[in-house]
Design an enzyme around this catalytic site. Structure first.
Site, short mmCIF file in Angstrom:
data_model
loop_
_atom_site.label_atom_id
_atom_site.label_comp_id
_atom_site.label_asym_id
_atom_site.label_seq_id
_atom_site.Cartn_x
_atom_site.Cartn_y
_atom_site.Cartn_z
N ILE A 158 -2.08 -8.55 13.06
CA ILE A 158 -1.57 -8.66 14.46
C ILE A 158 -2.90 -8.77 15.21
O ILE A 158 -3.02 -9.40 16.18
CB ILE A 158 -0.59 -7.43 14.67
CG1 ILE A 158 0.38 -7.54 14.26
CG2 ILE A 158 -0.71 -7.12 16.31
CD1 ILE A 158 1.29 -6.28 14.02
N ASP A 165 1.20 -0.48 9.47
CA ASP A 165 1.50 0.78 10.26
C ASP A 165 3.01 1.17 10.09
O ASP A 165 3.42 2.12 9.82
CB ASP A 165 1.14 0.58 11.56
CG ASP A 165 1.08 1.90 12.50
OD1 ASP A 165 1.20 2.99 11.95
OD2 ASP A 165 0.88 1.75 13.60
N ILE A 203 0.85 -1.13 0.09
CA ILE A 203 0.01 -0.15 -0.20
C ILE A 203 0.83 1.06 -0.15
O ILE A 203 0.31 2.22 -0.45
CB ILE A 203 -0.94 0.00 1.10
CG1 ILE A 203 -2.14 0.93 0.98
CG2 ILE A 203 -0.25 0.49 2.42
CD1 ILE A 203 -3.42 0.77 1.68
#
Ligand code: AR6
Length: 183
Positions: A130, A40, A17
């Site tokens: 996660i 992230d 991304i």
């Protein structure tokens, strides 16, 4: 694969991304907004310190971001203009409003993107790493929520589901095929 029978183009791709040239990419963040692992970590690494600087301003103002909510920052060095950070739910068996919270991530992220005049938005498979949300259910919620949004508010011209792993890619593509059958 692409869906064209509605005004908004919906695409499913298998990619990173951070490489997407769209107006806004969405980050699967945590409530601290201080970065982490998974997508992230990849976004903060590739986008550079400007993203964290913006996050710190938001933290100073509102103390992070709640599950199911979203905030927006610069995309720093990324090809996108903005990063919309949303916090997905941790999967906890399914009876802790996980589905509702995940749907809220997609809706709030799209509202924020629209408020910032974004015409193209890319999503990762929020909560499926996660945070252990079942990938098939997550893909269904993601698709149905985004589809409902673009039908009701056709401002955004292109939505891209950016899947990293094969399993998410298959589940998300299946959702696209299902919708193609019914439209
Ligand atoms: N591009 C697209 N998707 C990616 C990328 C990438 N570069 N890297 C990973 N994914 P996760 P979560 C996919 O774990 O489950 C962080 O530490 C990955 O394959 O990133 O919402 C945060 O700070 C998976 O399908 O997010 C939070 O603490 C999807 O992104 C926590 O993880 C989401 O996996 C959030 O967990």
């Amino acid at each position: 694969m692409t869906m064209t029978s509605i005004p908004t183009k919906i695409e499913v791709v298998q990619a990173d991304i951070t490489k997407m040239s769209v107006d806004a990419i969405v980050n699967a963040a945590n409530t601290s907004l201080l970065g982490g692992g998974g997508v992230d970590g990849a976004i903060h690494r590739a986008g550079g310190s400007a993203i964290l600087e913006d996050c710190r301003k938001i933290i100073a103002k509102q103390g992070g971001c709640k599950v199911g909510e979203a905030v927006i920052t610069t995309a720093g060095k990324l090809p996108a203009k903005y990063v919309v950070h949303t916090v997905g739910p941790v999967w906890n068996g399914g009876n802790k409003h996980e589905a509702e919270k995940l749907a809220s991530c997609y809706t709030k992220a799209l509202l924020l993107a629209k408020d910032h005049h974004c015409k193209s938005v890319a999503f990762p498979n929020i909560s499926t790493g996660i945070y252990k949300f079942p990938k098939d259910l997550a893909a269904q919620i993601a698709f149905e929520t985004v589809y409902k949004f673009v039908i009701e508010q056709p401002y955004i011209e292109k939505i891209v589901f950016v899947c990293f792993d094969e399993e998410n890619y298959e589940h998300t593509n299946n959702q696209l095929q299902k919708l193609n059958l019914f439209t």
